[in-house]
Design an enzyme around this catalytic site. Structure first.
Site, PDB file in Angstrom:
ATOM      1  CG  HIS A 182      74.004   9.006  35.998  1.00  0.00           C
ATOM      2  ND1 HIS A 182      74.667   9.523  37.095  1.00  0.00           N
ATOM      3  CD2 HIS A 182      74.154   9.918  35.004  1.00  0.00           C
ATOM      4  CE1 HIS A 182      75.189  10.699  36.781  1.00  0.00           C
ATOM      5  NE2 HIS A 182      74.880  10.965  35.521  1.00  0.00           N
ATOM      6  CB  SER A 183      77.930   8.062  35.681  1.00  0.00           C
ATOM      7  OG  SER A 183      79.276   8.422  35.690  1.00  0.00           O
ATOM      8  CE1 TYR A 184      81.056   0.764  38.906  1.00  0.00           C
ATOM      9  CE2 TYR A 184      79.245   1.482  40.312  1.00  0.00           C
ATOM     10  CZ  TYR A 184      80.189   0.522  39.950  1.00  0.00           C
ATOM     11  OH  TYR A 184      80.251  -0.665  40.634  1.00  0.00           O
ATOM     12  N   GLY A 186      76.292   2.442  34.198  1.00  0.00           N
ATOM     13  CA  GLY A 186      76.279   1.720  32.926  1.00  0.00           C
ATOM     14  C   GLY A 186      77.043   0.412  33.021  1.00  0.00           C
TER      15      GLY A 186
END
Length: 339
Positions: A182-184, A186
């Site tokens: 999720h988010s960072y 990735g």
């Protein structure tokens, strides 16, 4: 628990059989709920979530003890199948083994990686739903965050967090993993795939950064925003810690915003600045999941890139950035479809 239909025992059903039985099951679940319960359980996707391969979920409901959870999963499967996603043989449908699949089990192993400032805590609702459906779930917390905040130090960078997840997969002896970031996160799962791609069945980017070779997270943010984060670290974080962005800025639902704010901690600045080497190691499946309930969003650039890419599956959610908090049932169903 709902009974498994006879035709689903020992062989893969056709999509037509699955839809007929799903419609019957749908009616039984609907009739068992009060009007209030029906409204609460109703799938509120507003046309946004039509994950590919969703027909794999048509029979998933037969393993669920919670009628309201079964309702949501079942309706997701029916609508995804109706969207023209194309028939799957049902090897991952609960209790429906494909004879051509050499005894492959129906359980999937999920490793769910959180984003910046968060911890494994943010996935607790999704993890519970996946485990109730018979899957194995790991929600590791990255070094210096969550319950591991006491380990915060200047040396933590993106490599540290990549090794956190590589270590979980290796030490737990996991394989055929659905790895979600999720988010960072990735950035993290991309680095993990570079090292142990053979252990990964599917890479799922949940409203997440998908880095190219030689890029850092800051390379995908406006220069003004990355500059503000660097200034914040210098002024409020001993030169190396970035203050959490408020939940309201991520459009987290009002009921959970205060909880998310209380749980988030400062993020090591170096994790945003370190550039990642990406050679493009291949995994069997890549999925991008975009949250469309927050604008502007740095993740729209990735959604636009992968929405029509034949090498990717694409799913969208009508909610804010923290999908696992805002729509845990919808996300659990989409993750099962991504397996």
């Amino acid at each position: 628990m709902m009974d498994m239909p006879d035709w689903c025992k020992g062989h893969a059903p056709s999509l037509e059989q699955a839809q007929v039985e799903a419609e019957h099951a749908f009616t039984r679940i609907r009739d068992s709920l009060s009007e209030a319960e029906y409204d609460e359980a109703l799938w509120k996707k507003d046309g946004q979530v039509l994950g590919h391969g969703g027909q794999n979920l048509l029979i998933e409901t037969f393993s669920l003890d919670d009628p309201k959870q079964a309702f949501a999963v079942l309706q997701y499967g029916m609508e995804a199948a109706a969207s023209g996603a194309g028939r799957q043989d049902g090897a991952r449908m609960v209790g429906c083994a494909d004879p051509a699949d050499s005894g492959r089990t129906t359980m999937t192993t999920f490793v769910l990686v959180h984003g910046a400032w968060h911890g494994g805590w943010c996935y607790k609702r999704v993890a519970r739903l996946l485990r109730q459906a018979g899957h194995e779930v790991y929600t590791p917390t990255l070094t210096g965050l969550g319950e591991r905040a006491h380990l915060m130090n200047r040396a933590i960078d993106l490599d540290t967090h990549v090794q956190d997840i590589v270590g979980v997969i290796r030490c737990e002896e996991l394989s055929d993993v659905v790895l979600c970031g999720h988010s960072y996160g990735g950035m993290v799962i991309t680095g993990v795939a570079e090292q142990i791609a053979a252990k990964i069945r599917s890479l799922v980017y949940l409203d997440a950064f998908v880095p190219e070779d030689g890029k850092s997270l800051f390379d995908y943010l406006p220069a003004e925003l990355s500059g503000q984060m660097r200034d914040d670290a210098a002024q409020n974080g001993e030169g190396y810690k970035v203050t959490p962005i408020p939940a309201a800025a991520f459009a987290v639902n009002a009921q959970d915003a205060a909880w998310v704010d209380a749980m988030c901690v400062k993020q090591p600045l170096a994790t945003f600045e370190q550039k990642l080497e990406v050679s493009g190691r291949q995994v069997p499946k890549r999925v991008y999941m975009l949250a469309v309930g927050r604008e502007p969003s740095p993740f729209q650039q990735f959604g636009a890139r992968f929405k029509d890419d034949q090498g990717w599956q694409f799913v969208s959610f009508a909610c804010g950035h923290d999908v696992m908090v805002d729509q845990p049932q919808e996300l659990a169903a989409a993750l099962i479809a991504a397996a």
